[in-house]
Design a protein around this motif. Structure first.
Motif, PDB file in Angstrom:
ATOM      1  N   PRO A 298     -65.100 -86.343 -24.012  1.00 19.47           N
ATOM      2  CA  PRO A 298     -64.833 -84.909 -24.228  1.00 19.47           C
ATOM      3  C   PRO A 298     -64.088 -84.238 -23.081  1.00 19.47           C
ATOM      4  CG  PRO A 298     -67.078 -85.451 -24.859  1.00 19.47           C
ATOM      5  CD  PRO A 298     -66.519 -86.671 -24.185  1.00 19.47           C
ATOM      6  N   ASN A 299     -64.212 -84.785 -21.871  1.00 22.53           N
ATOM      7  CA  ASN A 299     -63.546 -84.181 -20.718  1.00 22.53           C
ATOM      8  C   ASN A 299     -62.117 -84.689 -20.522  1.00 22.53           C
ATOM      9  OD1 ASN A 299     -65.808 -82.606 -19.860  1.00 22.53           O
ATOM     10  ND2 ASN A 299     -66.747 -84.500 -19.098  1.00 22.53           N
ATOM     11  N   ARG A 300     -61.739 -85.637 -21.339  1.00 24.04           N
ATOM     12  CA  ARG A 300     -60.403 -86.222 -21.186  1.00 24.04           C
ATOM     13  C   ARG A 300     -59.333 -85.298 -21.746  1.00 24.04           C
ATOM     14  NH1 ARG A 300     -58.505 -92.206 -23.457  1.00 24.04           N
ATOM     15  NH2 ARG A 300     -56.269 -91.877 -23.215  1.00 24.04           N
ATOM     16  N   GLU A 301     -58.196 -85.253 -21.061  1.00 20.58           N
ATOM     17  CA  GLU A 301     -57.058 -84.481 -21.555  1.00 20.58           C
ATOM     18  C   GLU A 301     -56.282 -85.335 -22.548  1.00 20.58           C
ATOM     19  OE1 GLU A 301     -54.609 -81.362 -19.150  1.00 20.58           O
ATOM     20  OE2 GLU A 301     -53.559 -83.283 -18.981  1.00 20.58           O
ATOM     21  N   THR A 302     -55.942 -84.760 -23.670  1.00 16.43           N
ATOM     22  CA  THR A 302     -55.204 -85.490 -24.699  1.00 16.43           C
ATOM     23  C   THR A 302     -53.890 -84.779 -24.996  1.00 16.43           C
ATOM     24  OG1 THR A 302     -55.290 -86.321 -26.992  1.00 16.43           O
ATOM     25  CG2 THR A 302     -56.415 -84.260 -26.554  1.00 16.43           C
ATOM     26  N   HIS A 303     -52.889 -85.561 -25.386  1.00 17.85           N
ATOM     27  CA  HIS A 303     -51.551 -85.017 -25.609  1.00 17.85           C
ATOM     28  C   HIS A 303     -51.057 -85.414 -26.999  1.00 17.85           C
ATOM     29  CE1 HIS A 303     -51.307 -84.293 -21.257  1.00 17.85           C
ATOM     30  NE2 HIS A 303     -51.786 -85.515 -21.118  1.00 17.85           N
ATOM     31  N   CYS A 304     -50.353 -84.529 -27.613  1.00 23.72           N
ATOM     32  CA  CYS A 304     -49.640 -84.828 -28.862  1.00 23.72           C
ATOM     33  C   CYS A 304     -48.161 -84.608 -28.595  1.00 23.72           C
ATOM     34  CB  CYS A 304     -50.116 -83.923 -29.992  1.00 23.72           C
ATOM     35  SG  CYS A 304     -49.317 -84.273 -31.579  1.00 23.72           S
ATOM     36  N   LYS A 305     -47.389 -85.693 -28.670  1.00 27.32           N
ATOM     37  CA  LYS A 305     -45.964 -85.624 -28.369  1.00 27.32           C
ATOM     38  C   LYS A 305     -45.165 -85.744 -29.655  1.00 27.32           C
ATOM     39  CE  LYS A 305     -46.662 -87.807 -23.851  1.00 27.32           C
ATOM     40  NZ  LYS A 305     -46.281 -88.923 -22.948  1.00 27.32           N
ATOM     41  N   LEU A 306     -44.224 -84.827 -29.843  1.00 28.03           N
ATOM     42  CA  LEU A 306     -43.384 -84.821 -31.032  1.00 28.03           C
ATOM     43  C   LEU A 306     -41.924 -84.967 -30.640  1.00 28.03           C
ATOM     44  CD1 LEU A 306     -44.943 -81.833 -33.022  1.00 28.03           C
ATOM     45  CD2 LEU A 306     -45.312 -84.270 -33.418  1.00 28.03           C
ATOM     46  N   GLY A 307     -41.229 -85.886 -31.311  1.00 28.24           N
ATOM     47  CA  GLY A 307     -39.795 -85.995 -31.121  1.00 28.24           C
ATOM     48  C   GLY A 307     -39.100 -84.843 -31.831  1.00 28.24           C
ATOM     49  N   VAL A 308     -38.244 -84.135 -31.119  1.00 28.23           N
ATOM     50  CA  VAL A 308     -37.602 -82.932 -31.654  1.00 28.23           C
ATOM     51  C   VAL A 308     -36.096 -83.139 -31.719  1.00 28.23           C
ATOM     52  CG1 VAL A 308     -37.198 -80.477 -31.294  1.00 28.23           C
ATOM     53  CG2 VAL A 308     -39.421 -81.474 -30.710  1.00 28.23           C
ATOM     54  N   ASP A 309     -35.513 -82.883 -32.875  1.00 26.47           N
ATOM     55  CA  ASP A 309     -34.062 -82.945 -33.046  1.00 26.47           C
ATOM     56  C   ASP A 309     -33.447 -81.707 -32.395  1.00 26.47           C
ATOM     57  OD1 ASP A 309     -31.452 -83.112 -33.842  1.00 26.47           O
ATOM     58  OD2 ASP A 309     -31.858 -83.107 -35.991  1.00 26.47           O
ATOM     59  N   ASN A 310     -32.567 -81.923 -31.436  1.00 27.36           N
ATOM     60  CA  ASN A 310     -31.983 -80.809 -30.687  1.00 27.36           C
ATOM     61  C   ASN A 310     -30.678 -80.282 -31.272  1.00 27.36           C
ATOM     62  OD1 ASN A 310     -33.939 -80.542 -28.702  1.00 27.36           O
ATOM     63  ND2 ASN A 310     -33.028 -82.097 -27.404  1.00 27.36           N
ATOM     64  N   ARG A 311     -30.226 -80.826 -32.394  1.00 27.72           N
ATOM     65  CA  ARG A 311     -28.929 -80.408 -32.913  1.00 27.72           C
ATOM     66  C   ARG A 311     -28.876 -78.897 -33.148  1.00 27.72           C
ATOM     67  NH1 ARG A 311     -29.751 -85.511 -34.177  1.00 27.72           N
ATOM     68  NH2 ARG A 311     -28.014 -86.993 -34.370  1.00 27.72           N
ATOM     69  N   ARG A 312     -29.859 -78.362 -33.795  1.00 28.54           N
ATOM     70  CA  ARG A 312     -29.867 -76.925 -34.082  1.00 28.54           C
ATOM     71  C   ARG A 312     -30.267 -76.099 -32.864  1.00 28.54           C
ATOM     72  NH1 ARG A 312     -33.184 -76.930 -39.828  1.00 28.54           N
ATOM     73  NH2 ARG A 312     -31.891 -78.448 -40.924  1.00 28.54           N
ATOM     74  N   ARG A 313     -30.868 -76.763 -31.890  1.00 27.57           N
ATOM     75  CA  ARG A 313     -31.360 -76.043 -30.720  1.00 27.57           C
ATOM     76  C   ARG A 313     -30.354 -76.021 -29.573  1.00 27.57           C
ATOM     77  NH1 ARG A 313     -35.294 -78.563 -33.450  1.00 27.57           N
ATOM     78  NH2 ARG A 313     -37.252 -77.452 -33.807  1.00 27.57           N
ATOM     79  N   SER A 314     -29.240 -76.739 -29.724  1.00 24.57           N
ATOM     80  CA  SER A 314     -28.208 -76.745 -28.694  1.00 24.57           C
ATOM     81  C   SER A 314     -27.436 -75.425 -28.734  1.00 24.57           C
ATOM     82  CB  SER A 314     -27.240 -77.921 -28.917  1.00 24.57           C
ATOM     83  OG  SER A 314     -27.925 -79.158 -28.860  1.00 24.57           O
ATOM     84  N   ASP A 315     -26.760 -75.129 -27.648  1.00 25.60           N
ATOM     85  CA  ASP A 315     -25.974 -73.891 -27.564  1.00 25.60           C
ATOM     86  C   ASP A 315     -24.564 -74.236 -27.080  1.00 25.60           C
ATOM     87  OD1 ASP A 315     -25.159 -71.291 -27.522  1.00 25.60           O
ATOM     88  OD2 ASP A 315     -26.214 -70.773 -25.666  1.00 25.60           O
ATOM     89  N   PRO A 316     -23.567 -74.225 -27.978  1.00 23.50           N
ATOM     90  CA  PRO A 316     -23.691 -73.889 -29.400  1.00 23.50           C
ATOM     91  C   PRO A 316     -24.355 -75.028 -30.173  1.00 23.50           C
ATOM     92  CG  PRO A 316     -21.470 -74.608 -28.908  1.00 23.50           C
ATOM     93  CD  PRO A 316     -22.170 -74.537 -27.591  1.00 23.50           C
ATOM     94  N   PRO A 317     -24.904 -74.744 -31.356  1.00 25.70           N
ATOM     95  CA  PRO A 317     -25.596 -75.779 -32.129  1.00 25.70           C
ATOM     96  C   PRO A 317     -24.657 -76.916 -32.523  1.00 25.70           C
ATOM     97  CG  PRO A 317     -26.069 -73.588 -32.977  1.00 25.70           C
ATOM     98  CD  PRO A 317     -24.944 -73.437 -32.015  1.00 25.70           C
ATOM     99  N   LEU A 318     -25.219 -78.124 -32.593  1.00 23.73           N
ATOM    100  CA  LEU A 318     -24.479 -79.274 -33.104  1.00 23.73           C
ATOM    101  C   LEU A 318     -24.690 -79.369 -34.604  1.00 23.73           C
ATOM    102  CD1 LEU A 318     -25.422 -81.984 -30.431  1.00 23.73           C
ATOM    103  CD2 LEU A 318     -23.287 -80.703 -30.594  1.00 23.73           C
ATOM    104  N   ARG A 319     -23.710 -79.899 -35.288  1.00 19.72           N
ATOM    105  CA  ARG A 319     -23.866 -80.113 -36.726  1.00 19.72           C
ATOM    106  C   ARG A 319     -24.801 -81.288 -36.983  1.00 19.72           C
ATOM    107  NH1 ARG A 319     -17.969 -80.450 -39.166  1.00 19.72           N
ATOM    108  NH2 ARG A 319     -19.205 -81.297 -40.884  1.00 19.72           N
ATOM    109  N   GLU A 320     -25.415 -81.284 -38.148  1.00 21.43           N
ATOM    110  CA  GLU A 320     -26.350 -82.353 -38.511  1.00 21.43           C
ATOM    111  C   GLU A 320     -25.663 -83.718 -38.535  1.00 21.43           C
ATOM    112  OE1 GLU A 320     -29.873 -82.185 -39.351  1.00 21.43           O
ATOM    113  OE2 GLU A 320     -29.403 -80.453 -38.100  1.00 21.43           O
ATOM    114  N   GLU A 321     -24.342 -83.724 -38.709  1.00 24.96           N
ATOM    115  CA  GLU A 321     -23.591 -84.978 -38.815  1.00 24.96           C
ATOM    116  C   GLU A 321     -23.268 -85.587 -37.447  1.00 24.96           C
ATOM    117  OE1 GLU A 321     -23.317 -82.596 -42.378  1.00 24.96           O
ATOM    118  OE2 GLU A 321     -22.713 -82.148 -40.321  1.00 24.96           O
ATOM    119  N   TYR A 322     -23.667 -84.941 -36.357  1.00 29.97           N
ATOM    120  CA  TYR A 322     -23.417 -85.504 -35.027  1.00 29.97           C
ATOM    121  C   TYR A 322     -24.037 -86.888 -34.954  1.00 29.97           C
ATOM    122  CZ  TYR A 322     -23.668 -86.286 -30.008  1.00 29.97           C
ATOM    123  OH  TYR A 322     -23.549 -86.829 -28.750  1.00 29.97           O
TER     124      TYR A 322
END
Length: 421
Positions: A298-322
């Protein structure tokens, strides 16, 4: 059952149907590609029921193979880097090397035809480690190869596995060349070309091969501070890895919606908190359930890691076809004991919004993966077979933990056992 029951029938090498002008230049890798040189190939494939085709109404594997090879050659015109191999430009004086794709190196994409004496229902329903080991043999690159081995191995292998009543098409693809979005883009285009009989067409979504990097980078000058792979590549031998059980759990659209409603009801008193998405609620349930199944302190720290697609999060955004890697990792953190005092809604609030996207290839029965990049606690989500917001979740756990998960009342109230149809 073991790998000796897989019978390799033939092997070919496929190159693009037509010459590609851009292929005459080196295909440089971005920093996001280079960091994956030590990771495994991306091993995913689709399972189909064996169709009835032809004017006589009879199934012909020879016709299927020729159709797949013809359409693959046309698809590679658009995805030409996959037909090459990795190459190095070495600067011994500065002890550095530049890794890039040389289209003219190597024989092309490896295309394998093999048979195995199992049924579609075996692949869909069995949690037996015996069957799982056979499914892993549906893929190439099962001997601990990493992406850097693309210097001598194909960047893509297509293995067409003929089952008793089905066909599995496994496509291990070099992860330093593509991420998941690009992987399924390739599948989608191949499907589009295959469905029109392998004739040249103007595809609806052409890949974008121009590499994107911040202005401070020069692709032709992204040298690694190494000249030998042993300096930075760590090998992961399958025989040295812990025994894991892999199971695919199905979540119907009705159960996903019910889970989302439950999570949002739990936080309804928090007026300024944004609404929890279906994926957040589902991952919250999975995270909580895996923690219970593994019996963590119960005292242990646990992590949930998610892979995130950065295409829409880039500035300017990348197209999905990148075409390439555009990924980062989002991490949610909590102490194990906190889950005992909070519900699904609380855990869901620890997640950033994440959209899992997968385009189909014809009408597959299921998606399966190989040995690559597996570890205890890994979770992979795929859209469910019937669509409508349903989800299939592949979970990897040690055998004892998996048995505990299958007995978890909260988890199994929403999850369905594997299909056997």
């Amino acid at each position: 059952m073991n790998s000796q029951r897989v019978n390799h029938i033939s092997e070919y090498f496929i190159r693009p149907k037509y010459e590609v002008e851009e292929s005459k230049q080196p295909y440089y890798l971005s920093p996001w590609d280079l960091v994956l040189l030590g990771a495994h190939y991306n091993q995913k494939g689709l399972l189909f029921m064996k169709p009835e085709i032809g004017q006589d109404g009879l199934f012909s594997m020879d016709r299927v193979l020729e159709s797949l090879k013809d359409s693959l050659a046309l698809t590679l015109v658009h995805f030409y880097p996959l037909a090459g191999q990795l190459a190095n430009m070495v600067d011994h004086d500065r002890h550095r090397s530049l890794v890039f794709v040389d289209y003219n190196k190597g024989p092309g994409v490896r295309f394998v035809h093999a048979t195995v004496d199992v049924k579609v229902s075996d692949v869909l329903s069995s949690a037996d480690y015996y069957i799982q080991s056979v499914v892993k043999c549906f893929f190439d690159h099962n001997n601990g190869e990493v992406n850097y081995d693309g210097h001598t191995r194909p960047l893509l292998t297509v293995q067409v596995m003929e089952l008793v009543d089905g066909i599995f098409i496994g496509c291990p693809m070099n992860h330093a060349i593509v991420d998941g979005t690009s992987f399924w883009h390739f599948w989608n285009v191949w499907s589009e070309i295959h469905q029109v009989g392998g004739i040249p067409i103007s595809i609806t979504r052409s890949p974008i091969h121009k590499r994107w990097v911040p202005d401070c980078y020069d692709l032709a000058n992204l040298f690694l501070p190494h000249i030998h792979p042993d300096e930075f590549i760590r090998r992961y031998e399958p025989s040295s890895q812990p025994v894991l059980r892999e199971q695919v759990f199905h979540f119907s659209s009705e159960n996903v919606n019910a889970l989302k409603a439950k999570a949002n009801e739990e936080i309804s008193h928090e007026s300024e908190i944004p609404k929890i998405s279906s994926f957040q609620a589902l991952m919250s349930l999975v995270w909580r359930s895996i923690i219970r199944a593994r019996g963590l302190d119960p005292n242990r720290e646990t992590h949930c890691k998610l892979g995130v697609d950065n295409r829409r999060r880039s500035d300017p955004p990348l197209r999905e076809e990148y075409f390439g890697n555009s990924l980062s990792t989002a991490i949610a953190t909590a102490r194990v004991g906190e889950f005992a005092h909070h519900g699904i809604g609380w855990a869901a609030l620890l997640f950033p919004v994440y959209e899992d996207r997968l385009d189909g290839h014809g009408k597959p029965v299921a998606v399966r993966s190989g040995y690559a990049n597996k570890f205890g606690g890994k979770v992979t989500a795929f859209p469910g077979y019937e669509g409508g917001g349903s989800v299939d979740i592949e979970i990897c756990l040690p055998p004892d933990s998996m048995s505990a998960l299958e007995l978890d009342e909260e988890f199994m109230a929403y999850a369905s056992p594997p299909r056997n149809d």
